[in-house]
Every structure is written in C-alpha cells, then in structure tokens.
Design a protein around this motif. Structure first.
Motif, PDB file in Angstrom:
ATOM      1  N   LYS A  31       0.830  -1.190   0.000  1.00  0.00           N
ATOM      2  CA  LYS A  31       0.000   0.000   0.000  1.00  0.00           C
ATOM      3  C   LYS A  31       0.870   1.247   0.000  1.00  0.00           C
ATOM      4  O   LYS A  31       1.858   1.332   0.727  1.00  0.00           O
ATOM      5  CB  LYS A  31      -0.923   0.015   1.218  1.00  0.00           C
ATOM      6  N   PRO A  33       1.935   5.022   0.892  1.00  0.00           N
ATOM      7  CA  PRO A  33       1.679   5.887   2.050  1.00  0.00           C
ATOM      8  C   PRO A  33       0.663   6.967   1.701  1.00  0.00           C
ATOM      9  O   PRO A  33       0.535   7.369   0.546  1.00  0.00           O
ATOM     10  CB  PRO A  33       3.050   6.481   2.351  1.00  0.00           C
ATOM     11  N   VAL A  34      -0.080   7.419   2.736  1.00  0.00           N
ATOM     12  CA  VAL A  34      -1.149   8.396   2.549  1.00  0.00           C
ATOM     13  C   VAL A  34      -0.801   9.690   3.280  1.00  0.00           C
ATOM     14  O   VAL A  34      -0.357   9.659   4.436  1.00  0.00           O
ATOM     15  CB  VAL A  34      -2.495   7.851   3.071  1.00  0.00           C
ATOM     16  N   LEU A  35      -0.980  10.808   2.577  1.00  0.00           N
ATOM     17  CA  LEU A  35      -0.787  12.113   3.205  1.00  0.00           C
ATOM     18  C   LEU A  35      -2.027  12.427   4.041  1.00  0.00           C
ATOM     19  O   LEU A  35      -3.113  12.640   3.506  1.00  0.00           O
ATOM     20  CB  LEU A  35      -0.564  13.181   2.133  1.00  0.00           C
ATOM     21  N   TYR A  36      -1.852  12.456   5.401  1.00  0.00           N
ATOM     22  CA  TYR A  36      -2.982  12.741   6.281  1.00  0.00           C
ATOM     23  C   TYR A  36      -3.350  14.221   6.250  1.00  0.00           C
ATOM     24  O   TYR A  36      -4.510  14.593   6.134  1.00  0.00           O
ATOM     25  CB  TYR A  36      -2.639  12.332   7.715  1.00  0.00           C
ATOM     26  N   PHE A  56       2.258  12.070   7.255  1.00  0.00           N
ATOM     27  CA  PHE A  56       1.817  10.837   6.602  1.00  0.00           C
ATOM     28  C   PHE A  56       1.294   9.824   7.617  1.00  0.00           C
ATOM     29  O   PHE A  56       1.483   9.964   8.832  1.00  0.00           O
ATOM     30  CB  PHE A  56       2.971  10.230   5.798  1.00  0.00           C
ATOM     31  N   ASN A  57       0.690   8.766   7.112  1.00  0.00           N
ATOM     32  CA  ASN A  57       0.106   7.740   7.974  1.00  0.00           C
ATOM     33  C   ASN A  57       1.116   6.706   8.454  1.00  0.00           C
ATOM     34  O   ASN A  57       0.774   5.806   9.213  1.00  0.00           O
ATOM     35  CB  ASN A  57      -1.037   7.026   7.244  1.00  0.00           C
ATOM     36  N   ASP A 112       7.653   4.990   1.878  1.00  0.00           N
ATOM     37  CA  ASP A 112       7.573   4.477   3.254  1.00  0.00           C
ATOM     38  C   ASP A 112       8.846   3.741   3.616  1.00  0.00           C
ATOM     39  O   ASP A 112       9.586   3.259   2.753  1.00  0.00           O
ATOM     40  CB  ASP A 112       6.329   3.605   3.451  1.00  0.00           C
ATOM     41  N   TRP A 119       4.914   7.483  -2.473  1.00  0.00           N
ATOM     42  CA  TRP A 119       3.706   8.295  -2.279  1.00  0.00           C
ATOM     43  C   TRP A 119       3.098   8.541  -3.661  1.00  0.00           C
ATOM     44  O   TRP A 119       3.735   9.106  -4.542  1.00  0.00           O
ATOM     45  CB  TRP A 119       4.085   9.598  -1.574  1.00  0.00           C
ATOM     46  N   GLU A 120       1.866   8.103  -3.851  1.00  0.00           N
ATOM     47  CA  GLU A 120       1.190   8.298  -5.126  1.00  0.00           C
ATOM     48  C   GLU A 120       0.690   9.734  -5.256  1.00  0.00           C
ATOM     49  O   GLU A 120       0.295  10.353  -4.265  1.00  0.00           O
ATOM     50  CB  GLU A 120       0.015   7.318  -5.255  1.00  0.00           C
ATOM     51  N   ASN A 121       0.716  10.255  -6.482  1.00  0.00           N
ATOM     52  CA  ASN A 121       0.302  11.632  -6.756  1.00  0.00           C
ATOM     53  C   ASN A 121       0.996  12.615  -5.801  1.00  0.00           C
ATOM     54  O   ASN A 121       0.342  13.341  -5.047  1.00  0.00           O
ATOM     55  CB  ASN A 121      -1.215  11.778  -6.647  1.00  0.00           C
TER      56      ASN A 121
END
Length: 616
Positions: A31, A33-36, A56-57, A112, A119-121
């Motif tokens: 998965k 990583p997601v920018l929170y 990030f998460n 990550d 990190w996507e986009n």
C-alpha cells in the motif's frame, strides 16, 4: 540464583519491548503511504508562511529531495528539510512571491520506510494570493523512430515574454517529468502564452544539450487562457552543435583532421593540383578524417608541409571550409590491410541486380577481370568498368547486372547434365580458372579502357571446366587482389553464393495511399522498427518477397521531396516532417498475401488504422 534469572528475564523483556522491529511473516505491504494532512493544504489560498509541513500515515524516508522536488513556477527557491518519522518539514529561506500559485512536485523523493512504496500523486498546490490558478496541460511523449514512451523526460512551458524562452537558452517557467508511460501533466498554470519543449535532461540543469540529449517540441505557441486538448510530443536525437574544427596533426605515418561531431560528407582539395584525388578515410564515428601519406610520396618527413583545403558538412546541413597544413612524421606504425567489410545478400530475385560491397578504406585500383559471376568455377559473366559504380569516398562499390532465373537454371542444368554424361562429380579446373587472378592487369579507376578479351555485353568465354568441389551454384567471384587500396594493399579472394528466392516461401503486403496531395514515402519496418524496404510516391504500393514475421508500415510526409526525413528547428518552431504509423502490427506468412493496408487522407476520413504523430 532464581532471583538473578528473574532479573535477567525482566531486562530482556524490557529491551525487546523497546526495540522497533519490522513485523515478520504475513503479506508484503504494497500500500502506498497516505498524506494525512499538510500546511498549507492542497489547493488552498492566502498562504504567507515560510514553513511547509507534510504528515503521513506511516514512517517515511527521503531520497534526494534537492534533486527530486520540482517547484513551479520555477524560481531559485532555497530551502532546508527535516524528516521526523511521519512528518516532513520544509523551511524556506525567503518568503514566496505574493499572489502566485505554486506547485510542489516531490516525484520519487518520498516513500515508506518499510517496503519503499512511493507516495502516489506526490503533489500539493497552493496560492499566496486570494485565488488559485487552475489551468493545466497534459499529453504523452514518445520516440519518433519507434513510438516508445519516453520515461523521465522533462516537459516544460516557456513564457513567450522572453527572447531566450527556448530549450537551449532559457529555463522553463513550469515543468514536470514524464512517468513510465511517457505521460505528463502540468497543473495550476497561470494564464499566458507559452512554448512547449521536452528533452532528456540527463544532467538536471534544465537546459537541453543537443549533442547528447534527445528533444522534441510543439510547433506553435500555446495560448493558455482556457482548457486545451492533449498535446503529444515526439522526440529524436540530432546533434545541433556548431560544426567546428578541433585540431589536426600527424598520427602514425598519416595525418588526421578532427572535428567536434560526425560528418555527413567531406571533400579535400590540393590547391597545387586541383585534379588530384586525395585518399582519406572517415574514422571514429566520422569525427576524424585520416589523410594517407601515400597521397604525397615526395613530401618529406618533418621538414615539408602542404596546404589542403578541407570542406565538410554535417547532418543538419552546416558546411565549413578550413585551411589545413599537412606535416608528416616518420613512423613504424602501419595500417590494417584493406578488407571487404560487407557483401551482398545471398538471396536474389530474378531481374536487375545491384551487388553492393563496402570496404574498410578507400579503393584506389580495380582488377576488373577478377570480378566475375560463375557457375561453379566457370565464368559466365565478366564485370566491366561501365557496370561498376563507386561512391565519392571510394569505400562502397556497386556491381550492376541483370540475372534471369530461368536462364541461370538452364546453365546449371546443362552443367549437371555434362557431369552426369561424363560420370564424374567434377573436372579439375584449368590454369585460367584458378581462384587467384593475375595482378598485372590492374587498372586505375580513372582509366576508361576495358579488358579486350571480354565481349561488350560482359559475357565471358564459356569453358567446360568445372570446380573441384562438385557444387553447382551461381557465385560472385572476387579474385585475389581484385581491389587495391592507396597503400598498395589488396583484398583477399572471396565468393558469395546466390540462391533465387522462391515466391512460395515469402509473403506480400499490399495497400494504398488515398487522396494524398503531398509527396510521400511508404516504409516497411520490422518489429524493431528497422527499415526493411521503401517505396516512393506509389499510391498503390506492394512489398514483395517479405520474410514471414511481424511488420509495421510507416508513411513519411516528404515535404521537400528528398525521400528522407528532415528534422525541424526548435528555436524557430519550424515543424519537422511528419511520420504516420499504421497502428496494426502486420503478420506475414509464407505464400500469403496481406491486402488493404491503407493510408486514407480523404477529407471525411482519418488515416485508416493509422496513428499520426504530433509536433516535434
């Protein structure tokens, strides 16, 4: 003792709990990583701070942020960065400009810490003023010669307000890089007029080096005040450096003239004898010209010098003439003997023949009576001076004749019948059919007299002597010393056996160019985009004797009718000649005819199954 063991166990448990370890077992984390959250937030306005934070998460790691981070519009923005587990802090040295929309593209800098998932986009955009620029440009970048997507190419918008707004002099106002599919997208662009360039920025200096970096461009300025369609770009390699003479000096016993780039053609003149042909050889990717000492047998070593006028041209049509003073030195270094480096194909088609030979150095003399067509060792055709063409640099020779399959097969059958009648496999050759021809008949290329013992049609006197191998094949025979170089070295004897192609072993491709009001060239390409055959201005085209396999068709809009592709001018935005690709991969089978592969330029029709390239 029990108390000591209990204490040790407690210490181990505490240490294990305090140590951060990657989890073992289970499925691999794939998965992204997601920018929170971020400050400023993506697509926000009225930002006036000097610190940008991303949270990030999961724990992250940085990879070459200074090189990977693209900030547009481009400015010399200096910053420092600090990564704290899940949080990245970027501190700007100076405040950002007021009322400007900025885009921060992190590309491959953030991933990550566990599996290295990117990190996507990886982009955030914000404005330092009350509104956000929302215009964008996107498209695809492909290689002109093989349509392959160009990964990692810089694509830039250059403001048309500046004279240096081009890929060679200025730097882009907005830019991004293409993904693995060759796709690009620039967002949050301010309204204006721009030029669009793309190039392979290998040294990350935002300026194209044409000597080593492929490039492409859109041939019109873009009025960006509203949404526009996709703009695709094609790239190609073309060394546009200014042609320069670097140096000239003796090398070994000869003399070398060196340029900064490869040459398309050259001509050397001796002002003291304008009729003298100067034997020279292009070497090292045609950047150097070797002038042979043997051109000047009376030129003394070290003491004497000779003026030569050297005129050269490159692939982009630049021509220059230089005065070069030749001074030679004595040396024990010798050059390799002249060799035939490529021979004609051994598969031929009945009819006119062009047998091409290329050499490692220029040919000075030819022994015409040592170049024959034979069946076994029986000469059936003698090439004469009129049937031999030679290029200006004297390194490529073409033998011209006509061979009819039926006639040759009759000759072979007669020879076989003779062998059968005599009940022998072969007859020993006589003295006049030895593989080594005499060298006392050497003639210079400039003479016009032909061998007197050969009839004017080139056919040699028939002999009943056959070869010692028992083979009955049509051969091109090149005797020992048939071609002599300027250093009085000569080629070794060699032969090429020919077989006529059997039409049933090949396929045919047919098509039509419909309603084309321009000159064109149709090219047959193999699966690696190598040109196999070309047809010029043939509205109904046919490619015969095509080997089984996969092929492509390509049409060149030959604007200037010179039958070759011509590049454009990126500075003047002069459009290059267009290539149009037939999208379908064409499979050819033995004894099979493929039809209706058409390029249709009718007003109400797009190119049938075609794919038109965009600007370069």
């Amino acid at each position: 003792m029990i108390k000591k063991l209990t204490s040790l166990s407690i210490i181990i448990i505490i240490y294990a709990c305090a140590t951060v370890q990657s989890p073992t077992g289970g499925e691999k984390d794939q998965k992204a990583p997601v920018l929170y959250e971020s400050n400023p937030k993506d697509q926000s306005i009225n930002f006036n701070g000097k610190e940008i934070t991303l949270f990030f998460n999961e724990w992250m790691k940085l990879d070459q942020l200074q090189n990977e981070l693209i900030i547009t519009p481009r400015e010399d923005i200096k910053f420092e960065s600090e990564l704290k587990k899940q949080e990245l802090i970027i501190t700007l040295e100076e405040p950002l400009k007021d009322s400007t929309t900025y885009t921060f593209n992190f590309r491959s800098a953030l991933k990550d810490i566990t599996e290295g998932n990117l990190w996507e986009n990886p982009t955030i955009a914000f404005s330092t003023g009350p509104f956000l620029d929302s215009l964008y440009v996107e498209g695809n970048v492909t290689d002109l010669k093989n349509t392959a997507p160009q990964k990692g190419f810089l694509v830039g918008l250059y403001s048309n307000n500046y004279d240096t707004a081009n890929l060679r002099q200025g730097k882009p106002t907005y830019f991004t890089t293409t993904d693995e599919n060759g796709h690009y997208k620039m967002q949050n662009i301010k309204a204006g007029t721009y030029k669009i360039y793309t190039f392979q920025d290998a040294n990350n200096n935002l300026i194209n080096d044409p000597s080593s970096e492929a490039f492409g461009f859109h041939s019109e300025t873009v009025q960006l005040y509203d949404s526009i369609g996709t703009i695709d770009l094609n790239t190609y390699n073309r060394n546009e450096d200014t042609l320069k003479l670097k140096k000239f000096s003796p090398v070994g016993k000869d003399f070398t003239i060196q340029y900064n780039k490869g040459l398309k053609s050259y001509n050397i003149l001796n002002p003291n004898d304008s009729n003298q042909y100067i034997y020279a050889n292009d070497i090292e990717q045609s950047k150097n010209i070797k002038v042979y000492k043997d051109n000047f047998p009376n030129l003394g070593y070290q003491t004497d010098s000779l003026l030569l006028m050297v005129t050269v041209s490159d692939s982009i049509g630049t021509t220059r003439t230089d005065s070069v003073f030749v001074k030679l030195r004595e040396s024990r270094i010798t050059n390799d003997s002249i060799k035939i480096v490529s021979k004609p194909s051994n598969k031929i088609i009945s009819g006119p023949q062009l047998f091409k030979l290329t050499f490692s150095k220029p040919v000075a003399h030819i022994n015409y009576d040592s170049i024959q067509l034979r069946i076994d060792t029986i000469p059936i055709f003698q090439f004469t001076k009129e049937q031999i063409a030679i290029t200006a640099n004297r390194k490529t020779i073409t033998l011209k004749t006509r061979l009819e399959q039926q006639q040759i097969e009759q000759e072979i059958d007669s020879l076989k019948e003779l062998r059968k009648t005599l009940n022998i496999d072969s007859i020993p050759p006589s003295a006049d059919s030895k593989e080594q021809s005499p060298t006392d008949s050497t003639e210079t290329l400039n003479k016009t007299d032909n061998p007197t013992d050969i009839p004017s049609d080139g056919r040699a006197a028939r002999s009943t002597n056959t070869g010692s191998t028992g083979s009955t094949k049509l051969k091109l025979f090149i005797g020992e010393g048939a071609f002599v170089g300027v250093e009085q070295d000569s080629t070794h004897a060699t032969t090429v056996e020919f077989n006529f192609k059997n039409a049933e072993d090949y396929g045919i491709i047919k098509g039509e160019v419909i309603a084309a009001d321009f000159p064109f060239v149709v090219e047959l390409l193999d699966k690696n985009y190598k040109v196999i055959d070309t047809l010029i201005n043939q509205a109904e085209f046919t490619f015969n004797y095509v080997d089984p396999g996969d092929y492509r068709l390509r049409l060149l809009k030959d604007t200037n009718s010179n039958t070759v592709w011509d590049a454009g001018n990126p500075i003047a935005l002069k459009k290059a000649e267009e290539y149009i690709y037939f999208q379908e991969v064409i499979t050819v089978k033995s004894n099979w005819e493929v039809i209706d592969k058409n390029f249709d330029f009718s007003v109400d029709n797009e190119v049938d199954s075609g794919e038109e390239t965009e600007d370069l």
